[in-house]
Design an enzyme around this catalytic site. Structure first.
Site, PDB file in Angstrom:
ATOM      1  N   VAL A  64       0.907  -1.374   0.134  1.00 21.23           N
ATOM      2  CA  VAL A  64      -0.136  -0.030   0.028  1.00 21.23           C
ATOM      3  C   VAL A  64       0.853   1.257   0.083  1.00 21.23           C
ATOM      4  CG1 VAL A  64      -1.907  -1.046   0.982  1.00 21.23           C
ATOM      5  CG2 VAL A  64      -0.275  -0.100   2.645  1.00 21.23           C
ATOM      6  N   TYR A 156       2.197   6.927  16.097  1.00 23.97           N
ATOM      7  CA  TYR A 156       1.288   5.944  15.768  1.00 23.97           C
ATOM      8  C   TYR A 156      -0.392   6.969  15.851  1.00 23.97           C
ATOM      9  CZ  TYR A 156      -2.798   2.466  16.105  1.00 23.97           C
ATOM     10  OH  TYR A 156      -3.829   1.988  15.955  1.00 23.97           O
TER      11      TYR A 156
END
Length: 256
Positions: A64, A156
């Site tokens: 991706v 994150y």
């Protein structure tokens, strides 16, 4: 968008693409969408073992973070299964724990490449087919930490905040074309990643889980199927007036 036939499954007649389809949350989503009547393209990195065996599931390898890989894979899916009605961007990584000053540049690049660039690339190359049919549903996996902060894995959290706002921006951009874009925000889930963290915790697994979810109104971890059902709602015609929304599935973590 293909309309669901009553009694034939909530996703009957639809084609869905799910990235991260060989992970715990992704595979639960792939399985449920297939069981509900969709043709599902399960996408993940090469070498990851297939997680779902179902006649309506086709497996594809994808990176991706690579536009060439994404473009080629989406083209293959469209040729094999038809125009996608649904895109579920479930692929993601969490990266090393620690405050910002302890992270390395390569950590930053990898997290943003997978968690943000990957969502954008998949959307970029799937949306044109949806624009042609003037319909579609895109579901992006963010996190409770795309809404709240936290000291453990700030990079994150930053990526998931970016996904949250990319979702809203795309919802605004594509709503006039019948394309809905929403985000899912899981709390602590019973996944292999979580179990590894518990096993490695210096305070022991029991204390780790108590610290993690003991203060939640629903004091337990969620199960992957509970995320899959949230995705199913957003993927189906039942949510046809829902776009730009945040569907939080966290046992009440963000409520207290």
């Amino acid at each position: 968008m293909n309309q669901t036939t009553p009694g034939a499954g909530r996703m009957a007649g639809k084609t869905a693409i799910v990235t991260g389809g060989r992970g715990d949350l992704g595979s639960a989503t792939v399985r449920l969408l297939a069981e509900q009547g969709a043709k599902v393209a399960s996408l993940d990195v090469a070498g990851a073992p297939a997680a779902v065996e179902h006649p309506s599931v086709a497996e594809y390898d994808v990176d991706v973070t690579s536009e060439a890989s994404v473009a080629g894979t989406v083209a293959s899916v469209c040729a094999d299964l038809g125009t996608p009605d649904v895109l579920v961007n479930a692929a993601g990584i969490i990266g090393p724990a620690g405050p910002s000053h302890t992270a390395e540049e390569q950590d930053f690049d990898l997290l943003f490449n997978v968690n943000v660039k990957g969502v954008w690339l998949m959307t970029k190359h799937t949306v044109p087919a949806m624009l042609q049919q003037q319909a579609g549903s895109i579901i992006n996996f963010s996190s409770i930490h795309g809404i709240t902060g936290g000291k453990n894995v700030p990079l994150y959290h930053a990526t998931k905040g970016a996904v949250r706002l990319l979702t809203k921006s795309d919802a605004a951009a594509y709503g006039g074309h019948g394309i809905r874009v929403n985000s899912i925000h899981p709390g602590s889930m019973n996944t292999r990643m979580s179990r590894r963290s518990a096993e490695q915790s210096p305070i022991g697994a029991a204390a780790y889980y108590q610290q993690l979810v003991g203060g939640n109104p629903l004091p337990r971890q969620g199960e992957p199927i509970e995320i899959a059902y949230a995705v199913l709602y957003l993927a189906s015609d039942e949510s046809r007036f829902t776009t730009g929304a945040e569907l939080v599935v966290d046992g009440g973590y963000t409520a207290v």
